[in-house]
Design an enzyme around this catalytic site. Sequence first.
Site, PDB file in Angstrom:
ATOM      1  N   ALA A  13      25.448  68.325  86.777  1.00 14.79           N
ATOM      2  CA  ALA A  13      25.534  66.964  86.252  1.00 14.79           C
ATOM      3  C   ALA A  13      24.623  66.054  87.075  1.00 14.79           C
ATOM      4  CB  ALA A  13      26.966  66.457  86.316  1.00 14.79           C
ATOM      5  N   GLY A  64      28.353  71.389  85.890  1.00 13.67           N
ATOM      6  CA  GLY A  64      28.470  71.077  84.474  1.00 13.67           C
ATOM      7  C   GLY A  64      27.647  71.999  83.593  1.00 13.67           C
ATOM      8  N   GLU A  68      29.751  75.035  83.145  1.00 10.07           N
ATOM      9  CA  GLU A  68      30.872  74.627  82.290  1.00 10.07           C
ATOM     10  C   GLU A  68      30.444  74.518  80.833  1.00 10.07           C
ATOM     11  OE1 GLU A  68      33.834  71.983  84.990  1.00 10.07           O
ATOM     12  OE2 GLU A  68      31.762  71.271  84.937  1.00 10.07           O
ATOM     13  N   GLU A  81      31.160  72.200  93.029  1.00  8.23           N
ATOM     14  CA  GLU A  81      31.725  70.855  93.129  1.00  8.23           C
ATOM     15  C   GLU A  81      32.477  70.581  94.424  1.00  8.23           C
ATOM     16  OE1 GLU A  81      31.169  71.429  88.674  1.00  8.23           O
ATOM     17  OE2 GLU A  81      31.627  72.661  90.429  1.00  8.23           O
TER      18      GLU A  81
END
Length: 258
Positions: free
Chosen positions: A66, A112, A115, A135
Site C-alpha cells: 500500500a 496489500g 492481500e 505490516e
Amino acid sequence: MKFENLIIDKKRNIGIITINRPSKLNALNKATIEELHIAFKVLNKNIEIKTIILTGSGEKAFVAGADISEFANFNIEEGTELARKGHEILFNFVQNLETPVIAAVNGFALGGGLELAMAAHFRVASTNAKMGLPEVSLGVIPGYGGTQRLPQLVGKGKAMEMIMTAGMIGAEEAKEWGLVNYVVDQSELIAFCEKLAEKITKNSSVAISAAIKAINANYTNGVNGFSVEIEQFGVSFGTNDFKEGTTAFLDKRKPNFE
C-alpha cells in the site's frame, strides 16, 4: 475505459487488468483502489468477459504494498475506516465477484499486494515473485484480509510465521504451501494465465458463478456452506446452461453455453 493507474485490455472473452504505477512498484493508493473497483465492476457486467486476469506493470512488482504515505498520520478512527472501505470496495468485492479472477503475480506481492492476490480466486506466480505481509515491521497488522485469507490458504502455523516474521517467501515455496497454484517463467506468465482462462471460458459462466458463491460460503462466519451448495445446486436446474449442458452430454457433442 480509461484510467490513470490501470491499463485494461480484452482478448476474446478475457479481460486483463494491469496496475500501472511502475515508479511506485504498483503500490495501492486510494485512487488505484477506487479505479480497480470500477474496472472489476464494469468487466463483471460485460457479458462477453468470462474471466479476468489481474497483474502489475513491469517486471519487478505485482503490487509492492500500500502507499504508506497516504495513511502514516491516520488516527484510530481513520485507520479503521481505511480497512473497512478497502474490504468493501475491493478485497471482498473481488473475492465475491461472479466472474473468475486469476492473479498473475509477476514480482513483489507485499502487504496489500499479497492481500489483493489472495482475494482473487486463484494465483499464478512468475519464478521471480516474492510474497509477504510485512505490516508488523511498521507497527500495524494486515488490514485488507491478510490475517483471514492467508491462514485459509497456507494453514494457521505458516500464516502466523509469515505475519510475525514479516518475511518474504519465493514462488516455489509459495506453491509448496498452497499460496499459488502454478509457477512459470515471467515471459510465459500472461500466456499461461490466458490458457487457464480459456479453459474456464468453455464452461458455464452461470454454474461457475454459483460455484464461487458456494465455495466462499464455507469461509464466511455464520453461513452454512453445505446449505448454500444445496441451494445453488438446485437453482442450477432452472438455468438454460443446465439444459444445454445436459442435452449436449446426452447428444455426445460439446455444449454451446450462452
